[in-house]
Design a protein around this motif. Structure first.
Motif, PDB file in Angstrom:
ATOM      1  N   ASN A   1       3.314  -6.575  -1.331  1.00 35.84           N
ATOM      2  CA  ASN A   1       4.698  -6.921  -1.663  1.00 35.84           C
ATOM      3  C   ASN A   1       5.661  -6.535  -0.543  1.00 35.84           C
ATOM      4  O   ASN A   1       6.624  -7.246  -0.252  1.00 35.84           O
ATOM      5  CB  ASN A   1       5.129  -6.236  -2.961  1.00 35.84           C
ATOM      6  CG  ASN A   1       4.751  -7.069  -4.182  1.00 35.84           C
ATOM      7  OD1 ASN A   1       4.307  -8.198  -4.050  1.00 35.84           O
ATOM      8  ND2 ASN A   1       4.928  -6.503  -5.358  1.00 35.84           N
TER       9      ASN A   1
ATOM     10  N   SER B   1       7.981  -9.153   1.402  1.00 37.42           N
ATOM     11  CA  SER B   1       9.440  -9.026   1.576  1.00 37.42           C
ATOM     12  C   SER B   1       9.818  -9.183   3.038  1.00 37.42           C
ATOM     13  O   SER B   1      10.818  -9.836   3.372  1.00 37.42           O
ATOM     14  CB  SER B   1       9.907  -7.659   1.059  1.00 37.42           C
ATOM     15  OG  SER B   1       9.625  -7.521  -0.313  1.00 37.42           O
TER      16      SER B   1
ATOM     17  N   ASN C   1       1.132  -3.134  -3.843  1.00 37.96           N
ATOM     18  CA  ASN C   1       2.426  -2.635  -3.380  1.00 37.96           C
ATOM     19  C   ASN C   1       2.658  -2.964  -1.910  1.00 37.96           C
ATOM     20  O   ASN C   1       3.751  -3.394  -1.515  1.00 37.96           O
ATOM     21  CB  ASN C   1       2.519  -1.121  -3.592  1.00 37.96           C
ATOM     22  CG  ASN C   1       2.784  -0.769  -5.048  1.00 37.96           C
ATOM     23  OD1 ASN C   1       3.268  -1.600  -5.819  1.00 37.96           O
ATOM     24  ND2 ASN C   1       2.454   0.459  -5.439  1.00 37.96           N
TER      25      ASN C   1
END
Length: 671
Positions: A326, A330, A323
Motif C-alpha cells: 500500500n 501510494s 502494508n
C-alpha cells in the motif's frame, strides 16, 4: 560491480539482437513521427494553400478556369510562363471570396454586401469581393487533390512501415529478454549446485525458490517491459524534440524544462521505492517459505489441530506485505497520472501563452498547420513521458530483485568438478577429527578410528551423539576443523567433492524419490546406468517380491518424494539405486528403522548383497541388525566411548551392553 552494471553485462551477451531491435525501433519512431509533418504540409500547402497568391495565366496543367479566365497558384507557375494579374482567394467565416488585386496585409476579415474589410490594429482596408459558389471552390481545390492523395498514401505507407518495424523491435527485445532470463536462471540454478550444504541449513527452501522464480521473473520484466519502454520512450522523446526544434526553437526550448523535472522526480521516487521494494521482496520470500513449510508439514498441522495458529501466522506475515504494498501504491499514485497531468497542463499553458503572444504580433502570420503539428507533437511527447514514469515502479522492483539474485550468486561456492578418479579400495581413516556446525561448538571431538577395505563399521549412540555428523564429513557435505580424514591414504580435502561422491553410495532412513518412475529413480537418468543394470539392481535387492503387484512394473509412475509408495518400497528403491551405481564406500543411515518386519527381512537380505566387496558404514538404532558388523563404534556426546565387535563390547558390559540389553527388554539396566 553494481546491480545495474551486472544486469547490463547480462544484456550485452545478446547485444547483436538488442542492437538490431534498436535500429528497428529508430526506423519505427522516425516513420511514425513523420506523420505531423505530412499533416502540416497537407494543411498549410494544400488545404489552406487556396489562400496563397494566384496569377492570371494561359490555360494548362493545374490552371483553374474562373469567369472565362485561367488562374494558377504561384507555386505552380513555371519560370517560362508569363504572369498576369495577381488575385487572391480568402475564407471569411464559412464563405470563400475572390479578390482581383494584391492583398496589402491580413487581419480580421469582415464581409458586408460584396465588400471585404480587413483590420489589423489601427490599419484598415477594403476590397471588392465576389463570393464563390461551391462548384467554383471545388474547381480552385482541384489542383490540390492529387498531391493530397499522394501525401496521404505516403502517410499510410509510413504507418505500415512503422508498424512492421515496431513489431520486429518488440519481438527482438522480448526474444533477447527471454534469453537473458534463461541464462540467468541457469546461472542461479548452477550456483545452487555449487553452494555448500550448510548454506541451506539457514535458508528455507521457499526463499531459494523465490530467488529462482519470482525474482528472476521480476528481472525479466526489466528487460521485456521496463528497458523496452525506456528505449522506446527515449528515442520517441529525442525524435519529438528534434521535430519541435525544426518547427519552433523557442517553444521547443520551453518543452526542454520537462527533462530536469522528470529526472529530479525519478531521484526522489527511487529513494523511497527502493526501500519499500526490498521489504516487499523479503516478505514475499518469507511467504513462499511459510507456504512451502506448511505444505510439507500439513499432516502434522492437521494431526495436532494447528490450522488456526498456522493461518494466524500467515495472516500476520501477509498483512505486513500488504502494508508495504500500500505504501508503494501510494507512492506510485503520486507519479504516473498526477505528475504527467500537471506537466502536460504546464506545457499547454506555455504553448497557449506563446501562440497568443505571436497572434497579437502584427508582423507574424500564424500557420494552422504548424499549430496542428505542435499540438500533435506535444500530445505525443507525454505518451513516452508517462511510459517512463509508469515503469519506475517496475524498474525499482527489478533492481531489488536483481540485488537479491546476485547476492545468492555471490555466495562462495565450489565449481562442480568433472574430474574422475580411480575407484577407491575403501580404506577409511578418521585421524583425531573434531567438527562443529558453529565455530567453537564441537559436535565431534577427537574422533579416531579406521575402516579397512570390505569391513562393515556400525555407528551407534543416542540421538545427537554425532553419528550422522561423521557421515556428513565422510561425504564432504562439511569439512572438519581439526584432524583429517583419508581414503586409501589420501586426504579427502585434496579431492574434489564430486569425485569423492562418484564412488560413494548412501541409503537414508527416509529416502528421497523424484518425480518419474521406479526405474528413473534407480538410474537417476544417468546414461551410464542401463535398463538392464537397473533391473538387475532391483532384482538383487528383492524388489521383484515387493513390486510384483504393480501394473506397470518398474515403469510405475512415482510422485514427488514417492508419496504413493510405502516406506519399505521407497527403501528398496533406495537400495537398488545405491547398488546400481556400484559404490566403493556405502553408508546405510538407519535404513531399517522405519519399516515393517516383513519388509525388513527383504532389506536385510538386500543389505548383505550391497555390502559385498565394499566398505560399509551403518548408522543404526536397532542394535540387533549390526551384530555381525566387523567393528562397532559407540558414540556419546560427540566422543568415541567404545570400539569393538558385538561380542567384545558385550563382554565389557559398558555403554553398548546397557543399550543392547535395554532394547532386548531387560529393564533392570534402565538406571
Amino acid at each position: 560491480m553494481t546491480t545495474g552494471k551486472r544486469l547490463a553485462k547480462y544484456a550485452l551477451a545478446y547485444k547483436k539482437i538488442i542492437f538490431a531491435a534498436l535500429i528497428m525501433l529508430t526506423i519505427s519512431v522516425g516513420t511514425d513521427l513523420a506523420g505531423p509533418f505530412i499533416a502540416k504540409n497537407i494543411i498549410d500547402q494544400h488545404i489552406l494553400g487556396i489562400e496563397s497568391v494566384w496569377y492570371e495565366t494561359s490555360s494548362g496543367k493545374k490552371a483553374v478556369n474562373y469567369d472565362g479566365k485561367f488562374y494558377k497558384r504561384e507555386k505552380y507557375v513555371s519560370s517560362r510562363e508569363q504572369k498576369g494579374r495577381q488575385i487572391q482567394i480568402l475564407q471569411v467565416g464559412s464563405k470563400f471570396v475572390f479578390i482581383d488585386e494584391k492583398l496589402e496585409f491580413d487581419g480580421k476579415r469582415t464581409l458586408n454586401a460584396g465588400t471585404l474589410e480587413i483590420k489589423n490594429g489601427v490599419r484598415r482596408v477594403e476590397y471588392q469581393a465576389k463570393v464563390l459558389r461551391l462548384s467554383e471552390i471545388l474547381a480552385f481545390y482541384q489542383p490540390e487533390i492529387l498531391p493530397i492523395v499522394q501525401l496521404l498514401a505516403i502517410y499510410f505507407g509510413l504507418l505500415v512501415v512503422s508498424a512492421v518495424f515496431q513489431y520486429g523491435e518488440r519481438f527482438l527485445l522480448q526474444k533477447s529478454a527471454n534469453r537473458i532470463i534463461q541464462k540467468m536462471r541457469e546461472d542461479v540454478y548452477g550456483q545452487i549446485q555449487r553452494l555448500p550444504i550448510n548454506y541451506f541449513d539457514n535458508l528455507p527452501a521457499g526463499k531459494v525458490v523465490a530467488r529462482i522464480t519470482n525474482d528472476t521473473e521480476a528481472i525479466r520484466e526489466l528487460y521485456v517491459t521496463v528497458l523496452a519502454t525506456f528505449f522506446t520512450s527515449s528515442i520517441y522523446i529525442t525524435g519529438i524534440y528534434v521535430a519541435l526544434f525544426i518547427l519552433n526553437v523557442k517553444l521547443a526550448a520551453i518543452c526542454l524544462l520537462l527533462l530536469p523535472i522528470i529526472y529530479v522526480w525519478m531521484l526522489i521516487y527511487r529513494k523511497y521505492a527502493s526501500k519499500y521494494n526490498r521489504v516487499i521482496r523479503s516478505k514475499n520470500s518469507e511467504i513462499n517459505a511459510m507456504i512451502n513449510e506448511s505444505i510439507q508439514g500439513m499432516s502434522i498441522i492437521q494431526a495436532f489441530s494447528r490450522e488456526k495458529e498456522a493461518k494466524t501466522d500467515f495472516e500476520k506475515l501477509n498483512h505486513e506485505h500488504f502494508n508495504y504494498q500500500n505504501k508503494l501504491l501510494s507512492l506510485n499514485s503520486l507519479t504516473s497520472h498526477n505528475l504527467v497531468g500537471v506537466l502536460r497542463n504546464l506545457i499547454f499553458v506555455a504553448f497557449i501563452w506563446y501562440f497568443g503572444d505571436q497572434a497579437l504580433n502584427a508582423s507574424t502570420i500564424l500557420s494552422l498547420g504548424m499549430l496542428y503539428a505542435f499540438v500533435d507533437y506535444i500530445n505525443r511527447l507525454f505518451q513516452p513521458v508517462q511510459g517512463i514514469v509508469n515503469q519506475l515502479a517496475n524498474l525499482e522492483l527489478a533492481l531489488v530483485a536483481g540485488e537479491r539474485v546476485f547476492k545468492l550468486m555471490d555466495e562462495p561456492g565450489e565449481n562442480v568438478s568433472s574430474e574422475r578418479i580411480a575407484r577407491f579400495k575403501g580404506y577409511v581413516i578418521f585421524d583425531h577429527v573434531s567438527f562443529g556446525y558453529k565455530d567453537g561448538e564441537y559436535v565431534l571431538k577427537n574422533i579416531d578410528f579406521e575402516a579397512k577395505h570390505g569391513e562393515t563399521v556400525a555407528l551407534v549412540g543416542h540421538t545427537g551423539s554425532g553419528k550422522s555428523s561423521i557421515m556428513n564429513l565422510l561425504f564432504r557435505f562439511y569439512d572438519c576443523q581439526k584432524g583429517k580424514i583419508t581414503i586409501d591414504g589420501r586426504d579427502i580435502e585434496t579431492i574434489p567433492r564430486q569425485s569423492i561422491r562418484n564412488h560413494m553410495g548412501i541409503v537414508l532412513q527416509d529416502p528421497y524419490l523424484f518425480t518419474g518412475t521406479i526405474a528413473s529413480n534407480v538410474s537417476l537418468n544417468d546414461s551410464a546406468i542401463t535398463k538392464e543394470k537397473v533391473e538387475k539392481a532391483l532384482k538383487d535387492v528383492g524388489a521383484d517380491k515387493v513390486f510384483k503387484h504393480l501394473e506397470n512394473g518398474y515403469d510405475e509412475p512415482v510422485l514427488e518424494k514417492g508419496s504413493t509408495l510405502s516406506s519399505g518400497q521407497r527403501q528398496i528403491i533406495s537400495f537398488a539405486r545405491a547398488l546400481a551405481f556400484d559404490p566403493a564406500i556405502l553408508i546405510l543411515d538407519e535404513a531399517t528403522s522405519s519399516i515393517d518386519t516383513e519388509t525388513e527381512t527383504v532389506i536385510q537380505e538386500a543389505m548383505e548383497v550391497l555390502k559385498k566387496g565394499r566398505t560399509t558404514f551403518i548408522i543404526a538404532h536397532r542394535l540387533s541388525t549390526i551384530r555381525n558388523a566387523d567393528q562397532i563404534i559407540v558414540l556419546d556426546r560427540g566422543m568415541i566411548v567404545e570400539k569393538g565387535t558385538h561380542d567384545q563390547l558385550m563382554e565389557k558390559k559398558g555403554k553398548y551392553y546397557q543399550m543392547y540389553e535395554l532394547q532386548q527388554g531387560n529393564t533392570d539396566l534402565a538406571g
